[in-house]
Structures are given as structure tokens and as C-alpha cells.
Design a protein around this motif. Sequence first.
Motif, short mmCIF file in Angstrom:
data_model
loop_
_atom_site.label_atom_id
_atom_site.label_comp_id
_atom_site.label_asym_id
_atom_site.label_seq_id
_atom_site.Cartn_x
_atom_site.Cartn_y
_atom_site.Cartn_z
N THR A 202 68.34 67.35 29.91
CA THR A 202 67.42 68.57 30.13
C THR A 202 67.76 69.25 28.68
N SER A 204 68.30 67.74 25.84
CA SER A 204 67.34 67.01 24.96
C SER A 204 65.68 67.27 25.05
N PHE A 205 65.54 67.47 26.40
CA PHE A 205 64.17 67.66 26.47
C PHE A 205 63.40 69.22 25.78
N LEU A 206 64.53 70.08 26.14
CA LEU A 206 64.60 71.57 25.49
C LEU A 206 64.19 71.42 23.89
N ARG A 208 63.60 68.84 22.30
CA ARG A 208 62.01 68.21 21.90
C ARG A 208 60.89 69.04 22.17
N SER A 209 60.91 70.15 23.00
CA SER A 209 59.76 70.65 23.13
C SER A 209 59.81 71.60 22.12
N ASN A 210 60.64 72.28 21.75
CA ASN A 210 60.78 73.26 20.78
C ASN A 210 60.27 72.59 19.34
N GLU A 211 60.72 71.15 19.28
CA GLU A 211 60.24 70.63 17.98
C GLU A 211 58.88 70.32 17.97
N LEU A 212 58.18 70.01 19.07
CA LEU A 212 56.82 69.83 19.27
C LEU A 212 56.05 71.01 18.95
N GLU A 213 56.79 72.14 19.40
CA GLU A 213 55.86 73.79 19.55
C GLU A 213 55.82 73.58 17.93
N GLU A 216 53.49 71.96 16.17
CA GLU A 216 51.93 72.51 16.28
C GLU A 216 51.59 73.70 15.46
#
Length: 217
Positions: A202, A204-206, A208-213, A216
Motif C-alpha cells: 500500500t 508503495s502504491f501511495l 507511486r501515485s505521488n510520483e505520477l501526480e 503530471e
Amino acid sequence: MKSNNTKVSNAIIRRLPRYRRYLNELRKQGVKKISSNELSELIGYTASQIRQDLNTFGGFGQQGYGYSVDSLFQEINKILGLDREYKTIVVGIGNLGQAITNYTYYYKIGFNIVGLFDVNPKLVGLSINDVLVRDFSEMSDFVKENDIDIAIICVNRENAQKVTDVLVDAGIEGIWNFAPVDLNVPNDVAVENVHLSDSLHTLSFLIRSNELEDAEK
């Protein structure tokens, strides 16, 4: 408080300890009352969510006043079953088992560890916080003779179900399972599986999500 809590959602149940933790901090700070809006700012849930969760158990606030911090803390203790102590054992006294034993001892959280069990002869006979490490072969009789409520399992995947079967036969009521496998138990035995890898995934997902944000922006 409502007496029939059998239909309370799992999501609400898992939010209650968070309410309790924040209320306990407020008690330590001497705060006497708090509104759902103020709780919302502290905890991060919406005020309507907080009111809805608490109303599930009958509601504990007063319009124009809010919630008594101490009273709400005590009521949540009752809901969570923390207005009593639980006689507890730990099975598997490796690094994790020892860490959990020390945690429950030093933080005095209502789970009184009275027995420790392992198959390693190097550990059997030692004491941790004045609790003797016994051989696993003694566990079943110990559970029966001492009316043990909860067992904390810290063994490997291969042995977790075998340990569980012995505990169930001995009459255990609840199991806190740290083995990386889901356990099979009768409906009248409560189990909380703690998969540490799930929590890391979980996280790791968070990340990764922050990196994607950020990418962008």
C-alpha cells in the motif's frame, strides 16, 4: 449504546480505534469537549462521516455542545471491548514475537500476556518481562487451564495453521495472526490477520501515485 452491533460495517469498526487514539491524546491535553467539525480537522474524516459512524452506536453528542471527550473515549472503549483485560499468549518467540511481547508490556494496552511458547530449546526456559517461555507442547493445556482469551501467532507460514488448530481445539476466542497466511477457523473464533507485506505494498502504491501526480504537474 445500541446493543445489536452485528451489522456494523467493517469500515466503521476499523475507524473506531483511530477515534479512540485521537480522543486519548485530547484527554491527555486536558480537552473537555470537541465538535464533529473539530474532530474532522484532527482525524481527516468528514464531520458528517464522524457523526454517521457514532450514530451507528446511538450517538454520543449534544447539539450545541458537541462531544464530551472523556465520555466518548470511554464509550468507544466499551464498543471495542477495551473496558476489560484479555489474557493473552504469544506463540513464536523470535524477533517479531519478542517485539510484540515488549510492546504490549510497556504500553499497557489491556492485553495481558501471561504465556509465551516456542519450539526452540534455546528459548524455552527464558523469561521476557517476567513471563516464562514454555515449550509448545504445553500450550494446549495452558490455554485450557488459564482461560486464555487471545493468542498472538508469530510463527512461519508452514506452521501457522497447525498452531491455529491446536489453539481452536483448546478453546481460544481470538487470534492476532502475524504469519503471512490467512487462517481457517470456526465462525466463533475471531481472527485479525496482519499482513505486513500488504501494508508495504500500500505504501508503495501511495509513493507511486505521488510520483505520477508530480510528473503530471
